[in-house]
Scaffold this motif. Structure first.
Motif, PDB file in Angstrom:
ATOM      1  N   GLU A 104       0.851  -1.181   0.000  1.00 35.36           N
ATOM      2  CA  GLU A 104       0.000   0.000   0.000  1.00 35.36           C
ATOM      3  C   GLU A 104       0.888   1.232   0.000  1.00 35.36           C
ATOM      4  O   GLU A 104       2.095   1.124  -0.201  1.00 35.36           O
ATOM      5  CB  GLU A 104      -0.929  -0.046   1.213  1.00 35.36           C
ATOM      6  CG  GLU A 104      -1.878  -1.239   1.165  1.00 35.36           C
ATOM      7  CD  GLU A 104      -2.701  -1.401   2.426  1.00 35.36           C
ATOM      8  OE1 GLU A 104      -2.550  -0.586   3.357  1.00 35.36           O
ATOM      9  OE2 GLU A 104      -3.480  -2.354   2.472  1.00 35.36           O
ATOM     10  N   ASP A 105       0.321   2.391   0.254  1.00 32.62           N
ATOM     11  CA  ASP A 105       1.062   3.650   0.158  1.00 32.62           C
ATOM     12  C   ASP A 105       2.295   3.663   1.066  1.00 32.62           C
ATOM     13  O   ASP A 105       3.409   3.766   0.593  1.00 32.62           O
ATOM     14  CB  ASP A 105       0.137   4.819   0.495  1.00 32.62           C
ATOM     15  CG  ASP A 105       0.759   6.158   0.163  1.00 32.62           C
ATOM     16  OD1 ASP A 105       1.577   6.207  -0.774  1.00 32.62           O
ATOM     17  OD2 ASP A 105       0.415   7.143   0.830  1.00 32.62           O
ATOM     18  N   GLY A 106       2.128   3.571   2.353  1.00 27.83           N
ATOM     19  CA  GLY A 106       3.267   3.594   3.270  1.00 27.83           C
ATOM     20  C   GLY A 106       3.379   2.338   4.090  1.00 27.83           C
ATOM     21  O   GLY A 106       4.220   2.243   4.982  1.00 27.83           O
TER      22      GLY A 106
END
Length: 106
Positions: free
Chosen positions: A72-74
């Protein structure tokens, strides 16, 4: 007392440049043996994290071995056992588990 004063004054007069040279040498040694290798290792870890892929075996900062299931993003979803998934911060992934196992076998 006068002899001690004269000896200390003579020793202090030439010490200005030698002190400066010694401080520069100490900084150079610290840079080449401590700071530079740390920066190089940090860049390697950053490049490793940018290249993470689904299905890759990894080791987290806590020493947990697993396979990446989602990115995912982070965060990263890591499967640590069959059906057991944990969500970890991307910055806590430090190594490729297969490469680390090979280096320990040597």
């Amino acid at each position: 007392m006068n002899l001690l004063t004269i000896v200390l004054q003579q020793a202090g007069a030439g010490a200005d440049y030698s002190f400066l040279i010694m401080m520069v040498a100490i900084f150079a040694i610290m840079y080449f043996f401590m700071i530079r290798p740390q920066n190089k290792k940090r860049k390697e870890i950053e490049n490793f994290r940018k290249g993470l892929e689904v299905g890759q075996s990894v080791v987290t900062a806590g020493g947990i071995y697993g396979k990446i299931k989602e990115i995912e993003d982070g965060t990263v979803i890591v499967e640590i056992a069959s059906g057991v998934k944990i969500k970890v911060d991307k910055n806590s992934i430090y190594a490729d588990a297969q490469a680390q196992a090979q280096s320990q076998a040597k």
